[in-house]
Design an enzyme around this catalytic site. Structure first.
Site, short mmCIF file in Angstrom:
data_model
loop_
_atom_site.label_atom_id
_atom_site.label_comp_id
_atom_site.label_asym_id
_atom_site.label_seq_id
_atom_site.Cartn_x
_atom_site.Cartn_y
_atom_site.Cartn_z
NE ARG A 30 29.69 32.13 -39.60
CZ ARG A 30 28.55 32.42 -40.23
NH1 ARG A 30 27.62 31.50 -40.38
NH2 ARG A 30 28.35 33.62 -40.75
CB ILE A 32 32.55 24.08 -32.68
CG1 ILE A 32 34.04 24.13 -32.87
CG2 ILE A 32 32.11 22.80 -31.98
CD1 ILE A 32 34.80 24.29 -31.55
CG HIS A 101 22.28 25.57 -27.17
ND1 HIS A 101 22.51 24.93 -25.96
CD2 HIS A 101 22.29 24.60 -28.10
CE1 HIS A 101 22.66 23.64 -26.17
NE2 HIS A 101 22.52 23.40 -27.47
CG MET A 102 16.92 28.81 -31.62
SD MET A 102 15.93 30.33 -31.79
CE MET A 102 14.58 29.97 -30.67
P1 DGP Z 1 23.19 20.43 -28.23
O1 DGP Z 1 23.28 19.02 -28.71
O2 DGP Z 1 21.85 21.05 -28.60
O3 DGP Z 1 23.53 20.61 -26.77
O4 DGP Z 1 24.26 21.22 -29.10
C1 DGP Z 1 25.42 21.80 -28.61
C2 DGP Z 1 26.16 22.34 -29.81
O5 DGP Z 1 27.18 23.18 -29.33
C3 DGP Z 1 26.83 21.29 -30.68
O6 DGP Z 1 26.25 21.34 -31.99
C4 DGP Z 1 28.29 21.68 -30.73
C5 DGP Z 1 28.29 23.08 -30.20
N1 DGP Z 1 29.43 23.45 -29.39
C6 DGP Z 1 29.87 22.81 -28.27
N2 DGP Z 1 30.94 23.44 -27.76
C7 DGP Z 1 31.16 24.52 -28.58
C8 DGP Z 1 32.13 25.55 -28.55
O7 DGP Z 1 33.01 25.63 -27.68
N3 DGP Z 1 32.06 26.47 -29.54
C9 DGP Z 1 31.09 26.43 -30.52
N4 DGP Z 1 31.13 27.39 -31.45
N5 DGP Z 1 30.17 25.45 -30.57
C10 DGP Z 1 30.21 24.52 -29.61
#
Ligand code: DGP
Length: 115
Positions: A30, A32, A101-102
């Site tokens: 999920r 964050i 990532h998707m």
């Molecule tokens: P993007 O903008 O496509 O690079 O999205 C990166 C996403 O990753 C953003 O929606 C927040 C999420 N994210 C960043 N760090 C973490 C983490 O440590 N854990 C989780 N679960 N999500 C994270």
């Protein structure tokens, strides 16, 4: 594995996340900062910086991201209602984590286009 990469660490079980799916090629957890009731990130377990760095040897894992998305959408109960898959690449798309990532986003009607 890139030791400074948070998504590598999550995929390796070295950092915590709310995992929803895992197989030998991809991990899903999920987001964050969810932007909808369902917001899941599906990542290759092997480090790929972005679509720009993907190569022919990544073909299978890139396909696996889509197959995992379909399975997870069914698991989450949003397959019929619908959902969106997004892969941000570099600054104009707002990529902040440089491990491909998707985003799987759904659980409510979604506006389009965004941003
Ligand atoms: P993007 O903008 O496509 O690079 O999205 C990166 C996403 O990753 C953003 O929606 C927040 C999420 N994210 C960043 N760090 C973490 C983490 O440590 N854990 C989780 N679960 N999500 C994270």
């Amino acid at each position: 594995m890139e030791s400074a990469c948070i998504f590598c660490k999550i995929a390796a079980g070295e950092a915590s996340a709310a995992l929803v799916y895992q197989d030998e090629q991809v991990t899903a957890f999920r987001d964050i900062h969810p932007v909808a009731p369902t917001h899941i990130l599906i990542v290759p377990r092997r480090h790929i910086v972005s679509v720009n760095q993907a190569s022919a040897e990544d073909e299978a894992v890139l396909g696996r991201l889509f197959l995992a998305a379909g399975k997870i959408a069914a698991q989450e109960g949003i397959a019929l209602g619908g959902y969106r898959l997004i892969v941000n690449t570099n600054a104009h798309a707002g990529q902040t984590v440089f491990h491909l990532h998707m985003h799987l986003i759904g659980g409510q009607p979604l506006r389009y286009p965004m941003g």
